[in-house]
Design a protein around this motif. Structure first.
Motif, PDB file in Angstrom:
ATOM      1  N   TYR A 180       0.835  -1.195   0.000  1.00  0.00           N
ATOM      2  CA  TYR A 180       0.000   0.000   0.000  1.00  0.00           C
ATOM      3  C   TYR A 180       0.872   1.248   0.000  1.00  0.00           C
ATOM      4  CZ  TYR A 180      -3.397  -3.488   1.528  1.00  0.00           C
ATOM      5  OH  TYR A 180      -4.182  -4.606   1.625  1.00  0.00           O
ATOM      6  N   GLU A 181       0.300   2.335  -0.486  1.00  0.00           N
ATOM      7  CA  GLU A 181       1.015   3.601  -0.499  1.00  0.00           C
ATOM      8  C   GLU A 181       0.936   4.258   0.877  1.00  0.00           C
ATOM      9  OE1 GLU A 181       2.836   4.156  -2.870  1.00  0.00           O
ATOM     10  OE2 GLU A 181       2.017   2.785  -4.368  1.00  0.00           O
ATOM     11  N   GLN A 182       1.757   5.294   1.061  1.00  0.00           N
ATOM     12  CA  GLN A 182       1.890   5.879   2.391  1.00  0.00           C
ATOM     13  C   GLN A 182       0.899   7.003   2.656  1.00  0.00           C
ATOM     14  OE1 GLN A 182       5.905   6.840   3.435  1.00  0.00           O
ATOM     15  NE2 GLN A 182       6.646   4.776   3.071  1.00  0.00           N
ATOM     16  N   SER A 183       0.177   7.459   1.655  1.00  0.00           N
ATOM     17  CA  SER A 183      -0.783   8.541   1.884  1.00  0.00           C
ATOM     18  C   SER A 183      -1.730   8.635   0.704  1.00  0.00           C
ATOM     19  CB  SER A 183      -0.064   9.879   2.089  1.00  0.00           C
ATOM     20  OG  SER A 183       0.553  10.292   0.883  1.00  0.00           O
ATOM     21  N   CYS A 184      -2.814   9.369   0.901  1.00  0.00           N
ATOM     22  CA  CYS A 184      -3.742   9.635  -0.198  1.00  0.00           C
ATOM     23  C   CYS A 184      -3.068  10.467  -1.282  1.00  0.00           C
ATOM     24  CB  CYS A 184      -4.976  10.361   0.335  1.00  0.00           C
ATOM     25  SG  CYS A 184      -6.076   9.318   1.330  1.00  0.00           S
ATOM     26  N   GLU A 185      -2.101  11.292  -0.889  1.00  0.00           N
ATOM     27  CA  GLU A 185      -1.381  12.095  -1.880  1.00  0.00           C
ATOM     28  C   GLU A 185      -0.689  11.204  -2.902  1.00  0.00           C
ATOM     29  OE1 GLU A 185      -0.034  15.509  -3.684  1.00  0.00           O
ATOM     30  OE2 GLU A 185      -0.959  15.678  -1.702  1.00  0.00           O
ATOM     31  N   VAL A 186      -0.127  10.096  -2.453  1.00  0.00           N
ATOM     32  CA  VAL A 186       0.563   9.195  -3.377  1.00  0.00           C
ATOM     33  C   VAL A 186      -0.448   8.510  -4.298  1.00  0.00           C
ATOM     34  CG1 VAL A 186       2.196   7.293  -3.554  1.00  0.00           C
ATOM     35  CG2 VAL A 186       2.297   8.831  -1.584  1.00  0.00           C
ATOM     36  N   TYR A 187      -1.597   8.117  -3.751  1.00  0.00           N
ATOM     37  CA  TYR A 187      -2.631   7.514  -4.604  1.00  0.00           C
ATOM     38  C   TYR A 187      -3.100   8.510  -5.660  1.00  0.00           C
ATOM     39  CZ  TYR A 187      -3.121   3.318  -1.731  1.00  0.00           C
ATOM     40  OH  TYR A 187      -2.891   2.132  -1.087  1.00  0.00           O
ATOM     41  N   ARG A 188      -3.261   9.745  -5.273  1.00  0.00           N
ATOM     42  CA  ARG A 188      -3.662  10.773  -6.242  1.00  0.00           C
ATOM     43  C   ARG A 188      -2.592  10.953  -7.309  1.00  0.00           C
ATOM     44  NH1 ARG A 188      -1.495  15.957  -8.007  1.00  0.00           N
ATOM     45  NH2 ARG A 188      -3.241  17.219  -8.692  1.00  0.00           N
ATOM     46  N   HIS A 189      -1.351  10.916  -6.907  1.00  0.00           N
ATOM     47  CA  HIS A 189      -0.246  11.074  -7.846  1.00  0.00           C
ATOM     48  C   HIS A 189      -0.236   9.951  -8.880  1.00  0.00           C
ATOM     49  CE1 HIS A 189       3.757  12.017  -9.298  1.00  0.00           C
ATOM     50  NE2 HIS A 189       4.130  10.771  -9.061  1.00  0.00           N
ATOM     51  N   GLN A 190      -0.760   8.778  -8.506  1.00  0.00           N
ATOM     52  CA  GLN A 190      -0.817   7.654  -9.435  1.00  0.00           C
ATOM     53  C   GLN A 190      -2.034   7.717 -10.344  1.00  0.00           C
ATOM     54  OE1 GLN A 190      -0.801   4.355  -6.725  1.00  0.00           O
ATOM     55  NE2 GLN A 190       1.420   4.337  -6.521  1.00  0.00           N
ATOM     56  N   GLY A 191      -2.861   8.746 -10.180  1.00  0.00           N
ATOM     57  CA  GLY A 191      -4.007   8.893 -11.054  1.00  0.00           C
ATOM     58  C   GLY A 191      -5.302   8.368 -10.480  1.00  0.00           C
ATOM     59  N   ASN A 192      -5.309   7.976  -9.198  1.00  0.00           N
ATOM     60  CA  ASN A 192      -6.534   7.475  -8.583  1.00  0.00           C
ATOM     61  C   ASN A 192      -7.464   8.620  -8.223  1.00  0.00           C
ATOM     62  OD1 ASN A 192      -6.084   4.418  -8.069  1.00  0.00           O
ATOM     63  ND2 ASN A 192      -4.177   5.373  -7.409  1.00  0.00           N
ATOM     64  N   THR A 193      -8.750   8.316  -8.209  1.00  0.00           N
ATOM     65  CA  THR A 193      -9.755   9.280  -7.781  1.00  0.00           C
ATOM     66  C   THR A 193     -10.290   8.862  -6.426  1.00  0.00           C
ATOM     67  OG1 THR A 193     -11.417   8.060  -9.036  1.00  0.00           O
ATOM     68  CG2 THR A 193     -10.363   9.916 -10.139  1.00  0.00           C
ATOM     69  N   ALA A 194     -11.346   9.518  -5.976  1.00  0.00           N
ATOM     70  CA  ALA A 194     -11.850   9.309  -4.625  1.00  0.00           C
ATOM     71  C   ALA A 194     -12.263   7.857  -4.405  1.00  0.00           C
ATOM     72  CB  ALA A 194     -13.031  10.241  -4.361  1.00  0.00           C
ATOM     73  N   GLY A 195     -12.076   7.388  -3.172  1.00  0.00           N
ATOM     74  CA  GLY A 195     -12.454   6.031  -2.820  1.00  0.00           C
ATOM     75  C   GLY A 195     -11.777   5.602  -1.537  1.00  0.00           C
ATOM     76  N   PHE A 196     -12.101   4.385  -1.107  1.00  0.00           N
ATOM     77  CA  PHE A 196     -11.482   3.818   0.081  1.00  0.00           C
ATOM     78  C   PHE A 196     -10.159   3.166  -0.306  1.00  0.00           C
ATOM     79  CE2 PHE A 196     -15.866   4.087   1.551  1.00  0.00           C
ATOM     80  CZ  PHE A 196     -15.699   4.535   2.853  1.00  0.00           C
ATOM     81  N   PHE A 197      -9.130   3.456   0.467  1.00  0.00           N
ATOM     82  CA  PHE A 197      -7.803   2.911   0.224  1.00  0.00           C
ATOM     83  C   PHE A 197      -7.175   2.526   1.565  1.00  0.00           C
ATOM     84  CE2 PHE A 197      -8.576   5.800  -3.285  1.00  0.00           C
ATOM     85  CZ  PHE A 197      -8.118   5.097  -4.394  1.00  0.00           C
ATOM     86  N   GLY A 209       3.713  16.676 -15.669  1.00  0.00           N
ATOM     87  CA  GLY A 209       2.684  17.395 -16.411  1.00  0.00           C
ATOM     88  C   GLY A 209       1.789  16.487 -17.234  1.00  0.00           C
ATOM     89  N   SER A 210       2.299  15.331 -17.644  1.00  0.00           N
ATOM     90  CA  SER A 210       1.510  14.432 -18.485  1.00  0.00           C
ATOM     91  C   SER A 210       0.341  13.820 -17.743  1.00  0.00           C
ATOM     92  CB  SER A 210       2.408  13.315 -19.028  1.00  0.00           C
ATOM     93  OG  SER A 210       2.963  12.561 -17.960  1.00  0.00           O
ATOM     94  N   ILE A 211       0.278  13.982 -16.434  1.00  0.00           N
ATOM     95  CA  ILE A 211      -0.829  13.392 -15.683  1.00  0.00           C
ATOM     96  C   ILE A 211      -2.097  14.219 -15.841  1.00  0.00           C
ATOM     97  CG2 ILE A 211      -0.609  14.546 -13.437  1.00  0.00           C
ATOM     98  CD1 ILE A 211      -0.802  11.774 -12.152  1.00  0.00           C
ATOM     99  N   CYS A 212      -1.964  15.438 -16.354  1.00  0.00           N
ATOM    100  CA  CYS A 212      -3.128  16.281 -16.635  1.00  0.00           C
ATOM    101  C   CYS A 212      -3.603  15.965 -18.056  1.00  0.00           C
ATOM    102  CB  CYS A 212      -2.777  17.763 -16.501  1.00  0.00           C
ATOM    103  SG  CYS A 212      -2.195  18.226 -14.853  1.00  0.00           S
ATOM    104  N   HIS A 213      -4.830  15.506 -18.200  1.00  0.00           N
ATOM    105  CA  HIS A 213      -5.343  15.003 -19.473  1.00  0.00           C
ATOM    106  C   HIS A 213      -6.338  15.978 -20.095  1.00  0.00           C
ATOM    107  CE1 HIS A 213      -3.578  10.989 -18.800  1.00  0.00           C
ATOM    108  NE2 HIS A 213      -3.885  11.204 -17.535  1.00  0.00           N
ATOM    109  N   ASN A 214      -6.691  15.691 -21.335  1.00  0.00           N
ATOM    110  CA  ASN A 214      -7.802  16.350 -22.041  1.00  0.00           C
ATOM    111  C   ASN A 214      -7.684  17.867 -22.040  1.00  0.00           C
ATOM    112  OD1 ASN A 214      -9.249  13.831 -22.549  1.00  0.00           O
ATOM    113  ND2 ASN A 214      -9.642  13.835 -20.339  1.00  0.00           N
ATOM    114  N   GLY A 215      -6.482  18.359 -22.292  1.00  0.00           N
ATOM    115  CA  GLY A 215      -6.289  19.798 -22.375  1.00  0.00           C
ATOM    116  C   GLY A 215      -6.083  20.480 -21.052  1.00  0.00           C
ATOM    117  N   GLY A 216      -6.070  19.755 -19.948  1.00  0.00           N
ATOM    118  CA  GLY A 216      -5.785  20.362 -18.654  1.00  0.00           C
ATOM    119  C   GLY A 216      -4.336  20.813 -18.576  1.00  0.00           C
ATOM    120  N   GLN A 217      -4.094  21.901 -17.879  1.00  0.00           N
ATOM    121  CA  GLN A 217      -2.770  22.484 -17.775  1.00  0.00           C
ATOM    122  C   GLN A 217      -2.193  22.217 -16.391  1.00  0.00           C
ATOM    123  OE1 GLN A 217      -1.159  23.986 -20.408  1.00  0.00           O
ATOM    124  NE2 GLN A 217      -2.967  23.299 -21.555  1.00  0.00           N
ATOM    125  N   CYS A 218      -0.940  21.748 -16.348  1.00  0.00           N
ATOM    126  CA  CYS A 218      -0.253  21.524 -15.083  1.00  0.00           C
ATOM    127  C   CYS A 218       0.206  22.858 -14.512  1.00  0.00           C
ATOM    128  CB  CYS A 218       0.944  20.586 -15.287  1.00  0.00           C
ATOM    129  SG  CYS A 218       1.854  20.215 -13.769  1.00  0.00           S
TER     130      CYS A 218
END
Length: 1234
Positions: free
Chosen positions: A588-605, A892-901
């Motif tokens: 498991y990752e060490q924080s929700c920040e790391v899960y977000r960094h991997q591209g995960n959205t809201a949920g139980f972890f 920056g590539s983690i921002c999709h569909n025209g989103g800007q980092c």
């Protein structure tokens, strides 16, 4: 009155016991030479160059000048008998005098009897001592831990390649005195107290023991209330049962309080120390200690009448024992400073002897052997051929599931006998060439490291295989089998030069120990085998069993189960949450920040705050939003809870359970930038905090079990509520709304955010026992955001710069993790220096002539689960700066569909302003359901802001006056055809329309200059098929491409005469303005669009997103009913049973605490208030409806009837309309078919 004397006696006993334990070789002078005065007969060896025993004392020059064997090989050894057991602290060696013979490395072995040797180990490994470099210099070694033995054996490992083995030796130490008792398995010693009851708050029990038996009670004591203490051997391990005042636990039924040790039935001395203070116990066996807290309610151990050592006699039944007795020797047995064996030897009245207890250790002369190599080890022993029948027996122990135990060719053509371990089961096969084999299978899990006895008897047509005294027989008929004893018996394996008929080994050779080998009922002298006068062998250790328990200590971390073979161990990490060879690495990752960094959205972890550290994973809810990543930890009571009838003498108390340890919660809190818990207190005539100086009526308990009398929104130490700070309370004379003590409902609500006090673990309420007094409280989940460590980074600007941290321990397992970025080709990331060893981690390209420092950034450094604060250390270190710029260049590539980092100090975020998507990564679709009359029109005439970010330039928000390119993309799902999906109108009569024709084909229609219409049709399928489709239209200048569902369907170049004009408006769904629509567009527009549109984009405009998110400020007009929904959920659901999908940032169903209490607080006033509120609500609703009706009548083109997260009732019928219309498409002026 008697507590003081008892306590004094306890301390006296404790001191006495510890004094004895501390009296070792390290505390007094113990370095006398022990070998110099020995007679020549005290020396013996495997062989001697002179043919007789040569004295080999240090500095000896007469005679041969030391010892040299007849042959210099790895089977040689030099041994001395010191006469008695002594304490050995050091050794020294020389080469043989006047020669080129010396040993360059050797090992040591010790024994009490000259049999059953034990190898000297350091750091849990067989230790190799450095020898000599010439014949005369003395190499001295002090032992890391002293050894008590009578016999010492030097085993040369390497020697001078230009000479032979040659040694002169010395052993240093001192005499060793001890008290020993020998128990024969039917005896015991009873230590009887001077009074009926012995009650102790502290105990120290120490002893040493040696035994060949794997089971037996070493001591036992019990009391009438259920107290008991028992130490016993169970399958070669020591089990300690200890219970204080718990009558439910009995020795016969309760599991051990602790279990330690392994292979303790090896006939070597093992030390035991038990230290107890109250319920806290330290249990030590040899070098391994286990700490535990014993069960029971009291701190004292109450033992009635006596303690028994060696067994548990049954009262009134002499010679009868409750459990199996100990069989072996016990040395230096101390109970709270009392020398039990000394009292027994002096026949003191406190000691009563049961059975035969002697005071010298009688040891059996048993010679074990070890099969070392799984491919080449074997032992050949002769039999007596042509005897009618076979009789072989022996004992073995191993960790391997498979291995050959015995193979022999029987006499008189009676076949081959094969005995092997296969999968931990014993298998005997007697095979004749022309007859069916006789086979016996018995036992299981025989690779458990314990001694197992095996006996094979075959006589008079009867074959029996006996395993641990349990006989097994073949299932086949053996009445015709006639067996004669073999000539040669091969144990453990086969030599390479034999045929299969002489020795058959279908599996690998045996690795393990054997002893007590009998052939034809005759014991075999294995010392004669060692001396070369009997049989033959290869790769054997004779006269020692070198089995090792590789699971002790257990290197499997985090609850991983350990299993082993002879050479290695394995960790089963199933259901632990960890992986790796030793279950060291968290999955498991060490924080929700790391899960977000991997591209995960809201949920139980599950998060593991300390990574590979000791803390277990914790389940949390990660609410990953655009601006913050919240970590929520739920407890067992987040609902509004009603309280009545409490006062200071009878307070209400509720303890909150977070389903985790406090250490886990503290790790989450300490690793976060901000944490908070919402606290709400609803009251009617129930005071909360009283006055700032008065005794509070309600308080809460935090992480350190401290009482806190402040409420949400107030800093610690201020006994007020939030309204007291800004002077907005109901009564300005009080500092909380509830402290006004009014007979009406009010509340005090706020957030506790001082991290050192969180989480809330308990709430206490004391003022709800007066007339009309009642309260309700709610404490929300623990919520934190910001990972203090994930983005903790430093930048190294010079090669000489570095950060210094204390050395971390990496003896058995280590993990290092970090992020880095650099432009340098080489440099050292990290170096960990120990006394001898070091770890260096560096980057290098090719070969480097010198060690360079690192230039670049390092982030999120973890060492063995510990998070290092790089930024704090960098603040006081030259050449290193806190932080590391340029996160977007990496992520920056983690921002999709025209989103800007967008760069932040700690990380980055995705700006979705110009994207038709939203969410933390601009990946969440923005979609809505359209009905037949729904229309969304976006106007391009004048600049209106469409986002809160007003600092953006208008060019980032609006279309150009005359667009040189067009990028149009959207997804749709529908069951209706024809229908109009999108219509773009220019300032003249030019337009672009996207529609579905009557047969479900998709058509893109351009009317450009001179009234010419370009029609592009894609008819590869019926697109009105309730499935999601994605359309992309791209025009660069005059080149047009159309993609449908990720496939290129059309490419076209407009002629140079075509002109593209400025855009006036964009309409989704039905066009309601009178724009003089083209005939085909008008047909499609007649019924509008019924279905779902998603993620609509025109260049950098997101018209549907603007309508749903910024309807009040964007230049957008909505007519009809527009219902936000997920197109994907419609596709995945039955059209006849579409349901609304709700998403919420709070998974725990948090309610609005500012509303009056209706359900949670039941009272007459609440009911009346509720009725009044309903009446007022109905009146205002009627007024609102009338006002809205008048407003719609006057401005119908700007009507907005959006209903969030609710589907229209007629949606099903809308989807079913015209489903069967499959007519051909009408003629078009110019068409392109793909």
């Amino acid at each position: 009155m008697d507590s003081v004397p008892r306590l004094t006696s306890v301390f006296t006993l404790l001191f006495s016991g510890l004094w004895h334990l501390g009296l070792t070789a390290t505390n007094y002078n113990c370095d006398d030479p022990l070998a110099s005065l020995l007679s020549p007969m005290a020396f013996s060896s495997s062989s001697d160059l002179t043919g007789t025993h040569s004295p080999a004392q240090l500095n000896r020059r007469v005679g041969t000048g030391g010892w040299s064997p007849a042959d210099s090989n790895a089977q040689q050894w030099l041994q001395m008998d010191l006469g008695n057991r002594v304490e050995i602290t050091a050794v020294a060696t020389q080469g043989r005098y006047g020669s080129s013979d010396w040993v360059t490395s050797y090992s040591l072995m010790f024994s009490d009897t000259g049999r059953n040797w034990k190898q000297y180990k350091q750091e849990d490994s067989i230790w190799t001592f450095a020898g000599n470099m010439n014949a005369d210099s003395v190499m001295h070694h002090k032992l890391l831990h002293s050894v008590r033995a009578r016999f010492v054996r030097f085993v040369p490992l390497e020697w001078n390649p230009s000479g032979k083995i040659g040694m002169r030796v010395e052993v240093y130490g001192c005499s060793y005195k001890s008290d020993v008792a020998d128990f024969d398995g039917r005896s015991s010693l009873l230590y009887r107290f001077n009074q009926k009851l012995m009650s102790t708050l502290k105990d120290v029990i120490s002893l040493k023991f040696k035994s060949m038996q794997g089971d037996g009670v070493l001591f036992h004591g019990e009391g009438q209330r259920g107290d008991h203490i028992t130490l016993e051997l169970q399958k070669g391990r020591l089990a300690l049962h200890l219970n204080l005042d718990d009558s439910k636990l009995r020795l016969s039924s309760s599991p051990p309080s602790a279990t330690l040790g392994s292979l303790l039935d090896d006939q070597h001395w093992h030390s035991v120390l038990i230290e107890r203070v109250g319920k806290q116990v330290n249990f030590t066996v040899d070098k391994h200690t286990q700490h535990f807290r014993t069960k029971g309610e009291a701190d004292a151990l109450d033992i009635d009448y006596e303690l028994s050592f060696g067994g548990i006699p049954v009262p009134g039944k002499p010679g009868t024992f409750l459990k199996k007795n100990f069989h072996g020797c016990i040395e230096n047995l101390y109970y709270n400073g009392v020398n039990i064996i000394d009292l027994a030897k002096r026949r003191k009245h406190q000691i009563y002897t049961v059975g035969n207890v002697t005071f010298s250790c009688s040891e059996p002369q048993i010679v074990p052997i070890t099969f070392v190599n799984s491919s080449s080890s074997y032992l050949l022993l002769p039999g007596t051929p042509q005897i009618d029948g076979v009789s072989v027996s022996f004992q073995f122990r191993t960790w391997n599931k498979d291995g050959l135990l015995l193979s022999t060719e029987l006499s008189e053509g009676s076949g081959t006998l094969l005995l092997s371990l296969e999968g931990g089961t014993l298998r005997l096969v007697i095979q004749k060439v022309t007859e069916r084999a006789a086979e016996i299978l018995t036992g299981g899990n025989l690779h458990d490291g314990l001694w197992h006895s095996v006996s094979i008897t075959a006589r008079r047509n009867r074959i029996t295989l006996t395993l641990d005294n349990k006989a097994a027989f073949p299932t086949q008929d053996t009445s015709r089998v006639q067996i004669y004893s073999g000539n040669s018996y091969y144990f453990g394996g086969c030599p390479d030069n034999l045929t299969d008929s002489q020795c058959l080994n279908p599996i690998k050779a045996f690795q393990g120990c054997m002893r007590l080998i009998f052939i034809d009922n005759q014991p075999k002298d294995l010392i004669s085998v060692q001396q070369g006068s009997l049989g033959n062998f290869s790769d054997l250790h004779i006269d020692l069993c070198s089995i090792k328990d590789r699971c002790l200590p257990n290197y499997c971390e985090h609850g991983g189960s350990c299993s082993q073979s002879w050479t290695t161990f394995y960790c089963n990490c199933s259901d632990t949450g960890y992986t790796g060879a030793t279950c060291h690495n968290s999955i498991y990752e060490q924080s929700c920040e790391v899960y977000r960094h991997q591209g995960n959205t809201a949920g139980f972890f599950y998060i593991d705050s300390d990574g590979s550290g000791p803390l277990a994973p914790l389940q949390v809810y990660c609410n990953i939003t655009e601006d913050k990543i919240w970590t929520s930890v739920q407890h067992n009571n987040t609902e509004l809870t009603h309280v009545r009838g409490t006062d200071p003498e009878n307070p209400y108390t509720m303890t909150l359970d977070y389903g985790s340890s406090m250490e886990q919660l503290e790790a989450v809190i300490d690793g976060s930038e901000h944490c908070e818990q919402e606290v709400a207190y609803h009251c009617r005539k129930s005071r909360l905090l009283n006055t700032p100086d008065g005794t509070p009526f309600t308080w809460w308990i935090g992480r350190s079990n401290e009482r806190h009398p402040y409420w949400g929104g107030v800093p610690p130490g201020v006994q007020q509520c939030d309204c007291g700070l800004d002077e907005s309370c109901l009564d300005i004379q009080h500092f909380c709304n509830c402290d006004a003590d009014k007979d009406e409902w009010t509340n005090d609500t706020g957030f506790l955010s001082f991290k050192d006090h969180l989480p809330v673990t308990q709430i206490v309420i004391t003022d709800t026992n007066r007339s009309n007094s009642e309260a309700a409280w709610r404490i929300g989940p623990l919520r934190c955001y910001g990972d203090r460590h994930f983005w903790n980074a430093v930048s190294f600007y010079t090669e000489a710069s570095y950060l210094h941290f204390p050395t971390f321990h990496a003896e058995f397992s280590a993990d290092i993790s970090f992020f880095f970025k650099t432009t340098a080709l080489s440099g050292v990331f990290l170096e960990n220096l120990g006394i001898k060893d070091f770890i260096r981690l560096e980057i290098s390209w090719g070969t480097s002539s010198r060690q360079k420092g690192f230039l670049g950034c390092i982030r999120s450094l973890h060492l063995n689960g510990q998070k290092l604060d790089l930024e704090e250390r960098a603040k006081v270190t030259s050449g290193v700066r806190p932080g590391c710029p340029g996160h977007c260049s990496s992520y920056g590539s983690i921002c999709h569909n025209g989103g800007q980092c967008v760069e932040k100090h700690s990380g980055y975020f995705c700006d979705c302003t110009n994207s038709p998507y939203e969410g933390p990564f601009c990946k969440k679709e923005v979609s809505a359901v359209f009905e037949s009359g729904t229309s969304v029109t976006y106007m391009f005439q004048e600049p209106y802001p469409v986002t809160k970010n007003i600092s953006l330039s208008s060019s980032a928000i609006y279309a150009d006056a005359a667009p040189s390119k067009e990028n149009i993309a959207f997804s749709f799902v529908t069951a209706q055809a024809p229908s109009l999906l999108l219509y773009i109108n220019s300032s003249s009569q030019d337009f672009l329309a996207v529609l579905l024709c009557k047969n479900g084909s998709l058509q893109v229609r351009y009317q450009l200059s001179k009234g010419e219409i370009h029609v592009f049709t894609i008819d590869v399928e019926n697109f009105a098929n309730r499935r999601m489709h994605r359309l992309k239209i791209n025009r660069e200048g005059r080149e047009l491409t159309i993609q449908m569902d990720q496939q290129l369907r059309l490419s076209y170049n407009f002629s140079p005469e075509v002109e593209f004009r400025a855009i006036r408006s964009l309409t989704l769904g039905k066009v309601t303005e009178n724009l003089g629509l083209d005939t085909e567009v008008a047909k499609a527009n007649a019924m509008g669009f019924i279905g779902c549109l998603s993620s609509v984009q025109y260049n950098h405009i997101a018209p549907l997103k603007a309508a749903l998110r910024h309807a009040t400020i964007a230049p957008v007009t909505i007519q009809g009913t527009l219902t936000e929904s997920s197109c994907g959920s419609i596709v995945n659901s039955d059209v006849n049973a579409v349901t609304t999908v709700h998403s919420s940032s709070d998974p725990f169903g948090k309610t609005d605490e500012k509303e009056p209490l209706t359900n949670a607080v039941r009272s007459d006033s609440a009911i009346i208030g509720g009725v009044i509120a309903v009446v007022i609500f109905i009146i205002f609703s009627i007024i609102g409806i009338m006002t809205r009706f008048l407003y719609q009548h006057k401005q119908s083109h700007r009507t907005n009837q959006m209903k969030e997260k609710e589907y229209p009732e007629n949606l099903d019928s809308s989807f079913r309309n015209d489903i069967d219309l499959q007519n051909t498409v009408s003629e078009c002026k110019r068409e392109y078919f793909i």
